[in-house]
Scaffold this motif. Sequence first.
Motif, PDB file in Angstrom:
ATOM      1  N   ALA A  14       0.833  -1.202   0.000  1.00  0.00           N
ATOM      2  CA  ALA A  14       0.000   0.000   0.000  1.00  0.00           C
ATOM      3  C   ALA A  14       0.871   1.257   0.000  1.00  0.00           C
ATOM      4  O   ALA A  14       0.579   2.233  -0.702  1.00  0.00           O
ATOM      5  N   ALA A  15       1.960   1.224   0.766  1.00  0.00           N
ATOM      6  CA  ALA A  15       2.843   2.396   0.819  1.00  0.00           C
ATOM      7  C   ALA A  15       3.496   2.654  -0.535  1.00  0.00           C
ATOM      8  O   ALA A  15       3.587   3.808  -0.979  1.00  0.00           O
ATOM      9  N   GLU A  38       2.332   1.848  -3.479  1.00  0.00           N
ATOM     10  CA  GLU A  38       1.319   2.320  -4.423  1.00  0.00           C
ATOM     11  C   GLU A  38       1.009   3.801  -4.199  1.00  0.00           C
ATOM     12  O   GLU A  38       0.858   4.563  -5.145  1.00  0.00           O
ATOM     13  N   ILE A  39       0.914   4.210  -2.934  1.00  0.00           N
ATOM     14  CA  ILE A  39       0.614   5.615  -2.639  1.00  0.00           C
ATOM     15  C   ILE A  39       1.769   6.498  -3.087  1.00  0.00           C
ATOM     16  O   ILE A  39       1.557   7.552  -3.696  1.00  0.00           O
ATOM     17  N   ARG A  40       3.024   6.066  -2.791  1.00  0.00           N
ATOM     18  CA  ARG A  40       4.175   6.874  -3.218  1.00  0.00           C
ATOM     19  C   ARG A  40       4.278   6.968  -4.732  1.00  0.00           C
ATOM     20  O   ARG A  40       4.700   7.983  -5.265  1.00  0.00           O
ATOM     21  N   GLN A  92       1.697   6.777  -6.867  1.00  0.00           N
ATOM     22  CA  GLN A  92       0.582   7.526  -7.428  1.00  0.00           C
ATOM     23  C   GLN A  92       0.587   8.996  -6.998  1.00  0.00           C
ATOM     24  O   GLN A  92       0.203   9.870  -7.747  1.00  0.00           O
ATOM     25  N   PHE A  93       1.022   9.261  -5.768  1.00  0.00           N
ATOM     26  CA  PHE A  93       1.060  10.623  -5.251  1.00  0.00           C
ATOM     27  C   PHE A  93       2.461  10.936  -4.738  1.00  0.00           C
ATOM     28  O   PHE A  93       2.704  10.952  -3.533  1.00  0.00           O
ATOM     29  N   TYR A 145       1.935  17.310  -2.440  1.00  0.00           N
ATOM     30  CA  TYR A 145       1.950  16.087  -3.237  1.00  0.00           C
ATOM     31  C   TYR A 145       1.524  16.381  -4.660  1.00  0.00           C
ATOM     32  O   TYR A 145       0.679  17.249  -4.892  1.00  0.00           O
TER      33      TYR A 145
END
Length: 138
Positions: free
Chosen positions: A81-82, A84-86, A88-89, A128
């Motif tokens: 999850a981390a 993917e977030i980094r 994408q954003f 971001y």
Amino acid sequence: MKALPSPRWTWISLLCLALLGCSTDKDKLLPHGDQTMLDVWNGPGSVGTQAQLQEARSELRRPVLEPERLISDQASYTRTAANEIRAQFPRLPNPDLVMYVYPHLSGTQQAPVPGYSTVFPLYEKVQYALPGERLDDL
């Protein structure tokens, strides 16, 4: 305007094509020798015995890594999850400013404070990038 061929000529041409297709000999078209498929499989240059097969397989196998190293190698490309977030954003660049504070006296007691350096970000908040926003130009 060109006239269409009559149905009789269409049937005759189909019949001629069918007869031409049946006139070829399968032995002429697909000649074969005295070898069976097993002979071809076990022929010269191929692995014939079980021992030779095991030897060939052992040469191709890689050694098993230690479990800790295997996990660390896989962690770099495993989706989390981390990650993917980094991805994408991503964070926008926020340069650090280094400030030097000269030696001074501080407080009611006038205690001496030696000189020191401190670091703080240029912008107050972390910003971001939006999904799809290009970071190349920044």
